[in-house]
Each structure stands twice: as structure tokens, then as C-alpha cells.
Design a protein around this motif. Structure first.
Motif, short mmCIF file in Angstrom:
data_model
loop_
_atom_site.label_atom_id
_atom_site.label_comp_id
_atom_site.label_asym_id
_atom_site.label_seq_id
_atom_site.Cartn_x
_atom_site.Cartn_y
_atom_site.Cartn_z
N GLN A 1 0.89 -1.24 0.06
CA GLN A 1 0.06 -0.07 -0.19
C GLN A 1 0.90 1.20 0.03
OE1 GLN A 1 -2.89 -0.84 -0.71
NE2 GLN A 1 -2.43 -3.05 -0.37
N GLY B 1 -3.59 -7.54 -0.11
CA GLY B 1 -3.73 -6.29 -0.96
C GLY B 1 -5.25 -5.60 -1.00
N VAL B 2 -6.16 -6.57 -1.11
CA VAL B 2 -7.63 -6.08 -1.57
C VAL B 2 -7.83 -5.29 0.08
CG1 VAL B 2 -9.89 -6.67 -1.77
CG2 VAL B 2 -8.21 -7.84 -2.97
N GLY C 1 -3.60 1.22 -5.21
CA GLY C 1 -4.21 0.01 -4.56
C GLY C 1 -4.62 -1.05 -5.48
N GLY D 1 1.18 -8.42 -3.47
CA GLY D 1 0.50 -7.58 -2.42
C GLY D 1 -0.30 -6.24 -2.95
N VAL D 2 0.05 -5.91 -4.27
CA VAL D 2 -0.74 -4.75 -4.88
C VAL D 2 -2.37 -5.12 -5.12
CG1 VAL D 2 1.26 -3.84 -5.78
CG2 VAL D 2 -0.35 -5.25 -7.21
NA NA Z 1 -4.50 -3.32 -3.16
#
Ligand code: NA
Ligand code: NA
Ligand code: NA
Lengths: 377, 90, 377, 90, 377, 90
Positions: free
Chosen positions: A112, A360-361, A146, A325-326
Motif C-alpha cells: 500500500q 492487498g484487497v 491500490g 500484495g498490490v
Molecule cells: Na491493493
């Protein structure tokens, strides 16, 4: 003759403005990306089509009484469409990999940094003449980092509706470009030895854990960040419908018909914000530029976090899964798997990468909540 | 302090507060998983399904040899739905 | 006692008016046509039911706060429901036959003469005492000749909402009657030899053509007739979703659940306009009469155009397929096929008739756009 | 000129303008198909799928003799959906 | 620092009120009942979730602009959601058992005594200090005795919206408890000999009867009780779509996707009424208490009516099927079957109990109409 | 007469009127079924479907031995839908 003249006056040819023509070309470009290049077609196809429709002279699609006007104000201005999509995504998400290896949440957190670095970048763009982003604008732009479409649309509709079109275009385009943007960064930041790390098999996750998990996430969000509860709440509702096993018909509808219907209208509605006034300016260029940077920084942060964790953790972590992780589910996880296979043909990282991927979400939704809480008032 | 400087300050504060918050939030979630969920998993394990090789074999042979009534009804249901979906609608 | 009297006052029996009774009988008649005669049941069943509900005394279905009131104003007054239906129809339409034999577009054009002749007829009806159609009314009535339900409902809701009920009833009833109205006209205007004409096999159509076609149609509509872009645009969106092959789940939902849900509410909403004041008058009789004429003229125009084209074309055209130009997809194409088989049992015209058939849909939408542009302001 | 005459005049003009427009519009579409689409069809032909008699035979025999895993999973999916759809909903 | 303080002020922890915490626990309780105990999960899961969301401080789910606010006012305040559900239930209902043995309608009528006795009880509760039910309130509460969720929600939204949450919770909870509440009452009121009565096989019912039946029911409702036509009308529309056989795709959508989508939002919307002000008071306790009584009285009335009919009827009736008259389809019919099997292992009452069971649905809708007509003005 | 008494009176009237109405309404429905529907059932009986043992056998053997084209298409449709439903959607 009078009648023919009236007819001529009502044609598009007699009423076109240059900006509209350019925006239609942009819409066609989005259709091209969706159809020929398979760039996130589920959203970019209706979005590109909406961009064409909204720029038709005389037709008034986005004026009071027009179809896109109704769609936008009923579904996007209210935030309803992205929230329904998020419920459906929740019903599609399997948190097993995350619960089985909770440390991967830190990878989702690190990625993040792409968001907050972009926020800084957006403010810096104010040095460019003609660009004047407020903190709200900058926050809405930052959420592109994000890598989560509905979150970006939801936040932009609240903080900077006039930038919604450009932000959605950037978010979905870069999400589609994940397989191109990420690998060079991942290779640059890792050694061949690191990329070859094999990870331990995930522990089996029981049903009760999967049921309580969304409730726990919701509870924490309620305690610490109520402004994120619309996004996180609907996501957790969808996930609870999925995992509870008692409302399969609702879960199935949320994952299929309901999300499909909403996606069509969401795409059209977002497309309706692609008018020439809102899109054809230097700010859009800035947003598109920042988007690429945001994804790159997010990817790098995830990978570097994984390397840092390896210094402290007994169980080795392949740093490639940090890039997942994005979010950009499940594309980023697939990319991690693919780059891993290049280094070690027996190393299947897909399941391991799903942990940071869904983390990540959550991380993006939390970040969106923070931005809403701090600059949204 | 000019305007840009102040904006950078605000953006920096946001970045700091945001990243700290994200990490703290997801770290608490890790603790939640490692404590609450782990305990629940032990207390309420999934019912063990004995993968009886007998029923497995049976279901294989069903598919290969003859088809069970449930599958027949599912197929006929699929046929029905297929027809229903391809009827006229305008 | 007081309570019993209140109850009595609230019964339908104590409040019925004759007009309401008659309109309920009309509603039952529509249900009969739908169920027992299979007349366009998907729309006539909910429409007939809506007609019954809207005429219930005391219940107030179509008054402020009533269910049909909400449905009508949210979905039909705004034009949203017919447009969603049109998107679904677009997703169901295969333009291969048209692209493979583009000349059939002329047949679809000729059949639109049914529309404009009806417009003339509606004005002529002003000679009848008690009938006073404005040019807007006449245009809304004329579109019945287009033999396309959603187009008729869309145009009527814009030009003459008070005639919507009668127009929809006429349009769908005559569409269901296509197998009865068309054959005598087709036989009268053709020789046995003409009906025996076998047509050359259609050339194969590539995927790229099918993808570009809806975009080309939309582009032309934008250039020449923006007022038709709501109808044509949604139709092309549906068709693009179908042919692009990248959004199958959206295309499937548009063709199934979404169009089904919308059809139920569209039918109920249209039925809600079947009140005695709006329907029980000499104008309705005029509309019903014009409808039959409109279909007949459209059919004849299509057949005659095909005969005319045969004089100039090297490749022979069976004039029967001209009748399919009135739209009424796919019924009119089936009728052409059936009449063709009577003359020549080896002559399968179905695929050839699909060309003018879908051309008729485009032609009607174009005609609707012209009427909107010229009299809709 | 009385009112009815004027209305007929208007209707006549509409008819003429409308029919001309419809024909012109659809004629341009013919040209579009014959030029643009035809060229595209040549330039981007559909990929030729070799209808390998081998795979065809195999898929036939699959259905006749034993059923492929994909079909089994589709059937079990259909059974599942069937059950889900027939559960209680009120 | 400023920023951190703003963040703290925006947390839930800094803004919680006790009532909200308690209501979230109530929401979790509903989720527990739905997931762990399988209590009507299709409605109680989204309802419990909605209760949690609506009580989140700061988030404003049920304030103007909030998601639940939109859902409630668009779908429940208007009555649209329960009516759509009722259409879907109608499309799921098979009236064969009722048409084959019409006397069972009397059982469905008798069981409605549960409603009117509860009305009396609700007025009596006014003796309790702190409770002050108007006749409207009492009527809305009484409908719990009808054991029919959509009917209860529809009536409560019209007569006593502020009690909607408590009424819905009571209605669905007791419906789920039917297998526990009913058997002791059934056993207490019947002899072993009565429970052993075997019933004659039902006569076959033809298609035409099943098509005309919903129309006949609607016609009678129009004549005698127009205020019940929204509920009965939509129910009959669904049933007609099912039995007509000409609109299978609409019937299937009404039974599946449409009812699923609506159920999700109905549950969330009802849950949004579970605020502490509306729920945490002695009135709620009264409603929950009355609910149990209502179901018991309805069950007893049905059984006793069956015993009475046995005195006059030549064909014997097993009094256990009288208990199915409370509706709660198909649970109550299954309970009758189960208790019957205990007495006589060869006695399958399920099909026979379906008659009073669906009669109970009609009876409750009629009773709701009476209450609307008499106290709803 | 005090307020509570009046409320009880109203509730009692409602109960009486309501139960009478419900019984009358559903009784008329009984009459409707016994007269109108019964007559309709005699006048328009369901078409008798002769359960030809031949076609039954055939359909059985179809399932057991080889599968009819309709079923094959339904299965392939199910496979298709299955894939469509499990594609990416976000
Ligand atoms: Na994300
Ligand atoms: Na047409
Ligand atoms: Na009931």
C-alpha cells in the motif's frame, strides 16, 4: 425542405465539437484494449462504450433525462454499484491461503506504500502549471496504487467525482498491464537464489476459521476505521455468504448475475464521466503518469518487505510473492507464479501468492478508509 | 511557510499516518488469526470425511458404465434450461 | 357493524366503475392470447396482468405510492426498460446473414414504408369525429409498422405516453399475428416461379467483421441521426458484448436474467397504462385498425422491393424474404421460410430471410430516430 | 390552407424525408460492409481450425464410451446448481 | 499529530454508544441462528449483517446518503421488495394439493386465528407500563401469527415502520422454530388414533385448473378485498407465470435470480431497522413474547378445525395437517408429516399437508388485507 | 367507557370481522374450485400422454449406452457456462 434542414441540424455532423471526437477515439481505444488486447474487458468494454455514448452531440446521454445520467446518479454517485461489485468479489474470494499463512498480510500492507507515495507525487505535480490538485484530488488519484477497481471508483466518486473517469481508466489499464509492469521490477530487486526459494505447504484451514474471518475483519474495521466499513462490510458480507454454506443461492447470485448486471451499468456510468472537459487536460496526463509510478512503487514495496521478513523469519518466504500484495486479483498472483517458475521450474507459488494478493484487497480498502476519514470531510 | 510546503507537509503526515495505520491494522489481523482463529480451528475441527474407496469406485463406475438417476435428472434439467434460455425473448 | 361497513366500503364490488370492468376483461383477453394462443406471451402475459391490476378500484396500483406507478416512472417514463431490452436483443442477434448478403438491407429499408404510410393514415383518421391525433401521436402510432416492441414502447413513451397502452397492445398483437397476416400478401404479390427461386449460399463471415459491424452502425448513427443513438447504441452494445467474445458472462446475463427481469417489469408497466380513460375510446380502435394496415403495407413493400431488386441484380433474390424486412424477429423469417417451402420443398430460405429480418430492426430504429428528430422537439 | 391539409403536407414531407433517409442510411451501411468489412475480412481472416479427425473421434468415443473429467465436473456442477436452485427460498 | 487525533476521533472506539454495541451483539446472534442453527438463513443472514452495519458509529449506513438508507427507502418503504419476493414465492408454489382437496382451505382459514388473537394480545399488552401500542401497531404485530415473512414485512412497512425490525426478527425466528413449537401442541390436542388416520389419495389436477386457479383467487380478492391485491396479485402473477407454461424463462428468473437479488437487499434493509432506539425497549420483548403465542394459537386452531371437520366430513382428515395451516411453507407441512410418521410409519402426510400449508399463505395475505382495509387508513 | 375498554372493543370487532371474512373468503374459494375448476377439468382434460415403453427404453439405453446429441449439447453448454462463471470478474 424545412424538414430536411431540421434533420440536418439534428445530425451529429452538424454539431460535433473537436473534444467530443477525440473522446470518442479514446472510447474506441478502450474498446480496442478490451477486445484485442484483453485488458480487463469486463469493465473496459462497457466503459469505452459509455465514453462513446456520452460524447454524442445532441443525444444527451449524460444530461438530465438521459440514460447514462440515470445510471451515474443512481449507481455511482450513491456508491451503490462499487459496493455491490465488492460484495460479489467477496463472494468470489477464498481466504484460505491468507489464513493459512497470516504473515503474508504484512506483504499486503507494504504494497500500500504505492498509494501513499502516489499521494505525495500528486501533490508534487502541483508544480506543473495547469495542474492544481487539492488534497482530496490527490487522495482519489493515489488510490490507483491500490490496484483495485471498485475501491478506486468508490473513493473517487466520494472525493473527486470530476476525476473519476481518468482515475478509472488509469486504474483498470494499469491493472491489465500488471504482467508487463511487475516482472522487471521483481527481477531487479531479487537475486536468482531468492527467486528459487520454495515455500512450505500451507496448513489446512477449517470451515469455522473461514466463517469467523470475515466477521473478525469487519469487527476490526468497525473498531478502528468506520469510514472503511462500506467497502469492507460489503466485501465481508459476500465472503460470509460464501463461506457460511447456508445461503448458496444468494452467494451464487452475488458472484454471477448480480455482479454481471452491476458491472455493465458500472462500466457505462464510469464511461459517462469521460467527457472532453473532464478528460482532455494536463491533469489526466498527470494521473496516467502517476498510475504507472504507483504500481511500480507498490510492487517494489511488497518485494522489499518480503526480503526484510526473510531476515527475521525462520520459515523462508519467496520475495516474489510480495509483488502480489498490490491486489489486482488474481493477475498479480499469477505473475508471481510465472516469474518463480522461470527461476525454478518446480516451484509453484500461485497458492502462496494468493495470500498477499487478497491481503492487498483488504489493505487497499483500509487505505481508502483512512483517506476518507482524514481528507473526506 | 508557503502553500506548497504546507501541502507537502500534509501529504507527508497522511503517508506516515496511513502506512502506520495499515501496518497496525493488518498486524492485529495477524494476531487475530494466530490466536482466535487458531483456537477455533482446534476447538471446532472440520468433520473428517472418510474417503470411502467403495463409494468412489461406485461413482466412477457410474459415470463410466451407467449413469445414476441424479445425474440423469441433472442432465435433463440442463437440457430444459438450455431450451428455456434459447427460446424467443423479444 | 361500523367495522363491517368500513370493510364493505373498501371492497371492489362497492367501488367498481364500468370502464374498469371492461379493461379487466381486456386484460384477461391479453392473458388468453398469451397463454392459450401463445401470442408473444413473454410480454403480453405481464402486460395483461398489469392491465388487470391497474384497474382494481381502491387498490391504487398506478397512483402515487403504488407498485405500478413506481415501475412505470422508474423504467418506462425514463426509457430505461426498453433500452435494456434492446441491449439484450442485441446480444441475441447474429448479423452473419446480413453481413454475408448486405443487399438485404434494402429490403429492411423498404419495409419501413409501413411506418410512414401509417403516419399518413393516422393523420387521415382525424377526419373521424372524436379522433384528434397530433403529429406526435401519429408518429408514435406509426412506429407500430416497425414491428418491433421495444422500439414502439420507447418512441411512444417519448412522443405520446397517453397512447402507450394501445400502441403496445397493437404492436405485440400484430407481431404475434405475423404468420396469419403475411402469407396471403406474400402469395398475392409473387408468382409461383418467383417463390421457387433458390438463393446462393451465404459467404462465410469472419469474426472481425462481426465485431466491427456494430461499431460501424453506431458510428453512422452518431454521424447522421444522433436521436436514434439510445436505441441503436444499446443494441450495438449488446451485439458487441456478444461478438467480442471477451465478456461472455456479461453477454449471457444481458441475454437471460437481465432481459427476463426487465421484461416482467416492462410488461407490468405498459399494462399499467391500460386504464379505461386511456384505452376505451375511438382512438384505440383507430390505432388497432392502423396496426393491421401498417403490417400489411410493410410486408408488401418488402416483397415488392425484392422484386424490383431482381430486375437489376445478377444474383437472384427470392422475393419472399422481402417480407421478413418488417422485423418481428425471428417470426417473419420463419414465415418466409415456410411459404418458400410450400412452393419448393427443397428451398430453405430461413438463413437468407434473417438478413432482411435483422435489417428491419435497424431500419425501425432509424425510422424511430427520424421521427424523434423531426417531431419530438 | 386549412388545418387538415397542412397536417397532410407535414405527414407527406415526413414520409418522404423518412423513407429517403432510411434508404440512404442503410445504403451507406451496404457500402460500409462491402468496403470496410470486406477489407478487414481479408486482412484479418479467422484462424483456420484444422478439424483434426483424431480429436473428433476421441470426443465422440468419450461420449459413447467413457466420460471425460471435464464433463464429469460439468455434470456434478449441474447437480450442485440443481440442488441449490431447488432449496427453500422463503 | 493533528492527523492522528482526527483519525482517532473517526474510529468506532471513540464513538460507540452502548445501545449500538448491544444491537451488534443482536446482529451477531441472528448470524449465529442463521449459520450455526440454520434458522431461515436466506433472510436472517443478510438481516443480521444489516443490523451490524446500521449500528456502526460514524459510518452512517442508514443516514441520508448511506447504502442501507437507499435500500430501505427504495425497496421496503415502497413495498417493492416484499412484493417481488411474493411473486417469486408464487412462482415456486404448486397448488395441486389444495385444488385436489379444497376443504383444506378451511384449515388455512382457521389457523389465521393466531393473527387475530395476537391482535387482542397486543392491545392487552398496553396494560404493561412503557408499552403503548396503537391499533396500527397491534395489527402489524399480529401478522406475525401469519407465519409468512414477506407478508409481515409488507404490512409492517405500511402500518408500523418503526416496529418493522422487531416484527421481522420475531416472524422469521418463530418460523424457524416451527419444528420445535408445533409438535407438542399437535400431540396434546390429538389422540393417537387421530394421528394414525390415513388420508385418501389426492385426485389428479389438470393443467387448466392450475392456470385458472390464480386468476380466480385474484378475481375474488379484487371483488372482496382490494387492499390485499398487491400481495395476492403479485403472488398470483408468479403462480400464473409458473403454471401457464408459456413464459418459463420469466418464471425461472422470478424463482431464482430475481428473488435472490431481492432477498439480499430485503434482508439488509430490514436489518437497517434494527437500531437501538427502535429495538431495545420493552415493546420488543412484548412482540417476541406475542410471536410465540401467536404461532401456538394458530397451530392449535388449525388442529382443532380439522377435528371439527372430521365430525362432519365423510372422508376422514388427519388433524395433524391442520397445523400446517399456519403457512411457514414447507416447514409446517414437513412437521405434520414427521409427527404423523411417529404414530403410523406408513402414513405419509406431506402431500396432504401441502394443501393447508399453501392455503395458509393465502389466508395470511387475506388477513393482511383486512387489517390494511380496517386500520390502515 | 375508558380508553382500554374501547381498544379491546375495537380489537374484538376486528377479530370477529377478520375471522368471518377469512372463512367466507376461503369458503367461496372452495365453491369456486368445486364448481368452476371441476367443470373446466372435465371440459379441458389434460392430453393423455401414452407412456410408450419404446421411447422410454430408448431413452434409457441412450443414457446407459450412448448419449443423444441433445444431451451432448446440454453437457457442452454446461461446461461452457461453468467456464464462463468461473472466469475472472473483477
Ligand atoms: Na491493493
Ligand atoms: Na422493423
Ligand atoms: Na399464514
Amino acid at each position: 425542405m424545412d424538414s430536411l434542414y431540421t434533420l440536418w441540424l439534428s445530425t451529429g455532423l452538424a454539431n460535433f465539437e473537436l473534444g467530443q471526437v477525440i473522446m470518442m477515439v479514446v472510447g474506441c481505444g478502450l474498446l480496442y484494449l478490451a477486445i484485442a488486447r484483453n485488458f480487463e474487458p469486463l469493465l473496459l468494454l462497457p466503459m469505452g462504450f459509455g465514453a462513446i455514448l456520452t460524447n454524442i452531440p445532441v443525444a444527451g446521454f449524460s444530461e438530465a433525462g438521459g440514460l447514462l445520467h440515470y445510471i451515474y446518479y443512481a449507481g455511482i454517485d450513491t456508491g451503490i454499484f462499487p459496493l455491490i461489485i465488492f460484495m460479489g468479489v467477496g463472494a468470489m474470494t477464498d481466504f484460505s491461503a491468507l489464513i493459512g499463512n497470516p504473515k503474508t498480510l504484512l506483504l499486503g500492507a507494504a504494497a500500500q506504500f504505492g498509494i501513499f507515495a502516489t499521494l505525495f507525487g500528486a501533490i508534487a505535480l502541483n508544480y506543473v502549471p495547469g495542474i492544481e490538485f487539492t488534497l482530496k484530488d490527490a487522495s482519489a488519484i493515489a488510490i490507483i496504487g491500490g490496484a483495485d477497481g471498485p475501491t478506486a471508483i468508490f473513493l473517487a466518486s466520494k472525493l473527486a467525482p470530476e476525476l473519476l473517469g481518468a482515475i478509472a481508466v488509469a486504474a483498470y489499464s494499469y491493472m491489465a498491464l500488471v504482467p508487463i509492469i511487475q516482472p522487471p521490477i521483481m527481477r531487479a530487486l531479487t537475486t536468482d537464489k531468492e527467486r528459487k526459494i520454495e515455500m512450505a505447504q500451507l496448513r489446512p484451514v477449517t470451515k469455522i476459521e473461514k466463517i469467523i474471518f470475515p466477521l473478525g475483519v469487519l469487527l476490526m474495521t468497525i473498531f478502528f476505521l468506520p469510514s472503511a466499513t462500506p467497502l469492507v462490510g460489503m466485501f465481508c458480507l459476500g465472503n460470509l455468504m460464501r463461506e457460511s454454506g447456508v445461503v448458496d443461492r444468494l452467494s451464487s447470485t452475488a458472484q454471477n448475475e448480480l455482479i454481471n448486471i452491476t458491472t455493465i451499468f458500472l462500466g457505462l456510468g464510469v464511461g459517462s464521466k469521460l467527457s472532453s472537459e473532464a478528460f482532455l487536460n494536463v491533469e489526466t496526463l498527470g494521473i496516467l503518469g502517476l498510475g504507472a509510478v504507483a504500481f511500480s512503487i507498490g510492487t517494489a514495496s511488497g518485494v522489499l518487505m518480503a526480503k526484510l521478513m526473510n531476515k527475521f523469519s525462520k520459515v523462508p518466504i519467496n520475495p516474489l510473492i510480495g509483488a502480489a500484495g498490490v491486489s489486482a486479483v488474481p493477475m498479480a498472483a499469477r505473475v508471481a507464479n510465472k516469474v518463480g517458475l522461470e527461476a525454478n521450474p518446480h516451484n509453484f507459488l500461485l497458492m502462496h501468492a494468493m495470500g498477499p494478493n487478497v491481503a492487498g484487497v483488504l489493505g487497499s480498502a483500509v487505505a481508502a478508509g483512512i483517506l476518507l476519514a482524514l481528507v473526506g470531510t | 511557510m508557503n502553500n506548497m510546503q504546507q501541502q507537502f507537509l500534509e501529504a507527508g503526515t497522511l503517508m506516515l499516518a496511513g502506512m502506520v495505520f495499515v501496518f497496525v491494522f493488518l498486524s492485529i489481523l495477524i494476531i487475530f488469526i494466530n490466536t482466535v482463529l487458531a483456537k477455533l480451528a482446534i476447538k471446532f475441527p472440520d468433520p473428517v470425511v472418510v474417503p470411502s474407496s467403495r463409494t468412489n469406485k461406485k461413482s466412477n463406475s457410474q459415470v463410466a458404465g451407467k449413469v445414476s438417476p441424479a445425474i440423469v435428472s441433472a442432465i435433463s434439467g440442463a437440457v430444459k434450461r438450455y431450451r428455456a434460455q434459447h427460446g424467443q425473448a423479444k
